[in-house]
Motif scaffolding. Structure first.
Motif, PDB file in Angstrom:
ATOM      1  N   ARG A 290       0.845  -1.196   0.000  1.00 46.89           N
ATOM      2  CA  ARG A 290       0.000   0.000   0.000  1.00 46.89           C
ATOM      3  C   ARG A 290       0.878   1.244   0.000  1.00 46.89           C
ATOM      4  N   PRO A 291       0.413   2.347  -0.632  1.00 49.13           N
ATOM      5  CA  PRO A 291       1.192   3.590  -0.567  1.00 49.13           C
ATOM      6  C   PRO A 291       1.202   4.126   0.857  1.00 49.13           C
ATOM      7  N   LYS A 297      -0.271   9.310  -2.858  1.00 52.65           N
ATOM      8  CA  LYS A 297      -0.319   8.547  -4.106  1.00 52.65           C
ATOM      9  C   LYS A 297      -1.372   7.446  -4.033  1.00 52.65           C
ATOM     10  N   GLU A 298      -1.787   7.000  -5.212  1.00 48.46           N
ATOM     11  CA  GLU A 298      -2.793   5.954  -5.283  1.00 48.46           C
ATOM     12  C   GLU A 298      -2.191   4.557  -5.129  1.00 48.46           C
ATOM     13  N   THR A 299      -0.942   4.401  -5.544  1.00 43.46           N
ATOM     14  CA  THR A 299      -0.294   3.085  -5.470  1.00 43.46           C
ATOM     15  C   THR A 299       1.092   3.216  -4.849  1.00 43.46           C
ATOM     16  N   ALA A 300       1.573   2.108  -4.293  1.00 46.21           N
ATOM     17  CA  ALA A 300       2.893   2.117  -3.666  1.00 46.21           C
ATOM     18  C   ALA A 300       3.995   2.363  -4.687  1.00 46.21           C
ATOM     19  N   GLU A 302       4.044   4.467  -6.957  1.00 45.00           N
ATOM     20  CA  GLU A 302       4.167   5.883  -7.288  1.00 45.00           C
ATOM     21  C   GLU A 302       4.883   6.673  -6.187  1.00 45.00           C
ATOM     22  N   ASP A 303       5.168   6.029  -5.068  1.00 42.37           N
ATOM     23  CA  ASP A 303       5.857   6.701  -3.959  1.00 42.37           C
ATOM     24  C   ASP A 303       7.231   7.160  -4.432  1.00 42.37           C
ATOM     25  N   PRO A 304       7.535   8.463  -4.380  1.00 43.50           N
ATOM     26  CA  PRO A 304       8.813   8.960  -4.919  1.00 43.50           C
ATOM     27  C   PRO A 304      10.031   8.375  -4.205  1.00 43.50           C
ATOM     28  N   TYR A 305       9.912   8.106  -2.924  1.00 48.23           N
ATOM     29  CA  TYR A 305      11.064   7.544  -2.201  1.00 48.23           C
ATOM     30  C   TYR A 305      11.293   6.075  -2.579  1.00 48.23           C
ATOM     31  N   THR A 306      10.203   5.362  -2.829  1.00 49.00           N
ATOM     32  CA  THR A 306      10.339   3.986  -3.305  1.00 49.00           C
ATOM     33  C   THR A 306      10.935   3.964  -4.710  1.00 49.00           C
ATOM     34  N   ILE A 307      10.479   4.868  -5.560  1.00 53.55           N
ATOM     35  CA  ILE A 307      11.028   4.962  -6.916  1.00 53.55           C
ATOM     36  C   ILE A 307      12.535   5.221  -6.867  1.00 53.55           C
ATOM     37  N   GLU A 370      11.909  -3.183   3.743  1.00 57.68           N
ATOM     38  CA  GLU A 370      11.650  -1.760   3.977  1.00 57.68           C
ATOM     39  C   GLU A 370      10.715  -1.195   2.919  1.00 57.68           C
ATOM     40  N   LEU A 371      10.932  -1.550   1.656  1.00 53.94           N
ATOM     41  CA  LEU A 371      10.144  -0.991   0.562  1.00 53.94           C
ATOM     42  C   LEU A 371       8.817  -1.715   0.380  1.00 53.94           C
TER      43      LEU A 371
END
Length: 422
Positions: A290-291, A297-300, A302-307, A370-371
């Motif tokens: 989950r984001p 964000k709508e999806t995980a 799209e999370d900028p830190y995950t990207i 973590e991600l």
């Protein structure tokens, strides 16, 4: 090969690790394995095999099941003979291809990949140190599909390079006595190469897996790489034909790529572990995670830190893979024309690769959770095996000494030590 459920496991076909279950010597193949045509053939076969191995990797790790059928398919694929020289009927592929193939197989199941590491290194070692008669013998075995395990390391010695196992010679026989541990592959091998101290140096002695006096105990209990069968071997007056005892040259006096070959296989396994962990992270993040509430964000995914984190992991993986390629080419040069300079280059390049593959294996398997989030730690997912495999396998030959030898070469021109652990 589909995944089995817990209720479908036939333990007579899949003995457990670290148990008293008897494991009979594996039957020898009735047909020769595939003969690889070229690098592309090897990589294609490794890719298909990795996909097959991945389907049962979680089950084998969870239940502690030895990969019997999987190993047979692996050794019959032709990949175990990729280093056999063309002059002896083999494909004679490059060490860069070796590294690529092993990293791909390890992406599917690093335990299965590790079981082949000693066989592959031994093929090169025999080519470097064996007589023409011994080369023909050993390469013939490999091309016939016979698997080599190992009986190298020992408990209780001052260092990894010290051996108490002894070989003596009586007429046309070599007689071996001693005990070994970390004998990856020996349990499921057809032949067990034994490192032993002889009257005039170190020998590599090839014994049949079912030779009288040779016993293999299925007692590997590491929390990672659980299904490598890296247990112990006891040698009680094991007798073999004398020509099966290969006198090894002193690498401190005769520079060879023996060490870098062994090390690049280790590094390639770690690269495969890292790649599998990153792939699992991406799959889990895009399908189950989950984001975070603050991301908006709508999806995980799209999370900028995950990207950013995925980008970082992929860049470092590709850097490690590029160094594996560079190291493999350096080993090829040192193999073709051994000298102090070419062997040093191969050793340094391989050390550099091993540093990066160790780092990315540990980082990728840690950041997976973590991600992906708390849900990824549920036992049903079995994702902890990636971290356990990385943590255990990267302990092969400490990278803190790789930093030292690399730095000492560039700063002071000091050639690195030459032995199988460097």
């Amino acid at each position: 090969m589909g995944s089995l459920t817990r209720g479908e496991i036939d333990h007579s076909l899949h003995p457990r690790v670290n148990s008293a279950d008897p494991v009979a010597p594996r039957p020898r193949p009735t047909e020769p394995p595939h003969l690889l045509r070229d690098d592309a053939d090897a990589i294609a076969i490794a890719t298909a095999l990795a996909a097959e191995l991945a389907q049962g990797a979680q089950l084998r790790d969870r239940e502690g099941l030895l990969p019997l059928a999987e190993l047979d398919r692996y050794s019959q694929s032709g990949l175990w003979s990729l280093l056999v020289p063309k002059a002896h009927g083999g494909p004679g592929l490059s060490h860069a291809t070796l590294a690529k193939v092993i990293s791909i197989v390890a992406t599917g199941d690093p335990a299965v990949a590790q079981i082949s590491q000693n066989h592959l290194a031994i093929v090169d070692l025999v080519d470097l140190d064996g007589t023409e008669e011994q080369k023909a013998m050993v390469f013939g075995w490999s091309l016939a599909g016979l698997r080599f395990g190992n009986a190298f390391s020992e408990f209780g010695t001052k260092s990894v390079g010290e051996f108490r196992t002894r070989v003596t010679f009586e007429g046309d026989e070599a007689v071996v006595n001693g005990e070994k541990f970390y004998t990856t592959g020996a349990l499921l091998a057809h032949l067990v190469p034994i490192v032993a101290v002889g009257p005039d140096g170190i020998y590599l002695v090839f014994a049949d897996r079912d030779a009288p006096g040779l016993s293999v105990t299925n007692d590997w209990s590491g929390f990672g790489q659980r299904t490598t069968a890296s247990g112990s071997v006891r040698l009680d007056t094991v007798r073999v034909a004398r020509n099966r005892a290969i006198r090894l040259r002193d690498t401190t006096e005769h520079p060879t790529v023996q060490g870098p070959v062994s090390q690049i296989i280790q590094a390639a396994i770690d690269a495969g572990i890292a790649r599998a962990a990153i792939d699992e992270t991406i799959r889990f993040v895009t399908t189950q995670s989950r984001p975070w509430i603050d991301s908006g964000k709508e999806t995980a995914g799209e999370d900028p830190y995950t990207i950013q984190a995925i980008g970082d992991l992929k860049i470092r993986l590709h850097a490690a893979e590029a160094l594996l390629e560079i190291a493999g080419r350096a080993i090829d040069r040192g193999y073709a024309e051994a000298s102090l300079d070419t062997v040093t280059e191969a050793t340094i390049r391989t050390a550099e690769a091993k540093v990066l593959t160790t780092q990315i294996a540990l980082e990728a398997t840690n950041r997976l959770f973590e991600l992906a989030g708390t849900r990824s730690t549920l036992a049903v997912n079995g994702l902890d095996r990636h971290w356990r495999n990385a943590r255990v396998h990267t302990l092969h030959d400490p990278v803190r000494w790789k930093f030292f030898h690399v730095g000492n070469w560039y700063l002071n021109g000091t050639h690195p030590p030459r032995h199988p652990w460097n």
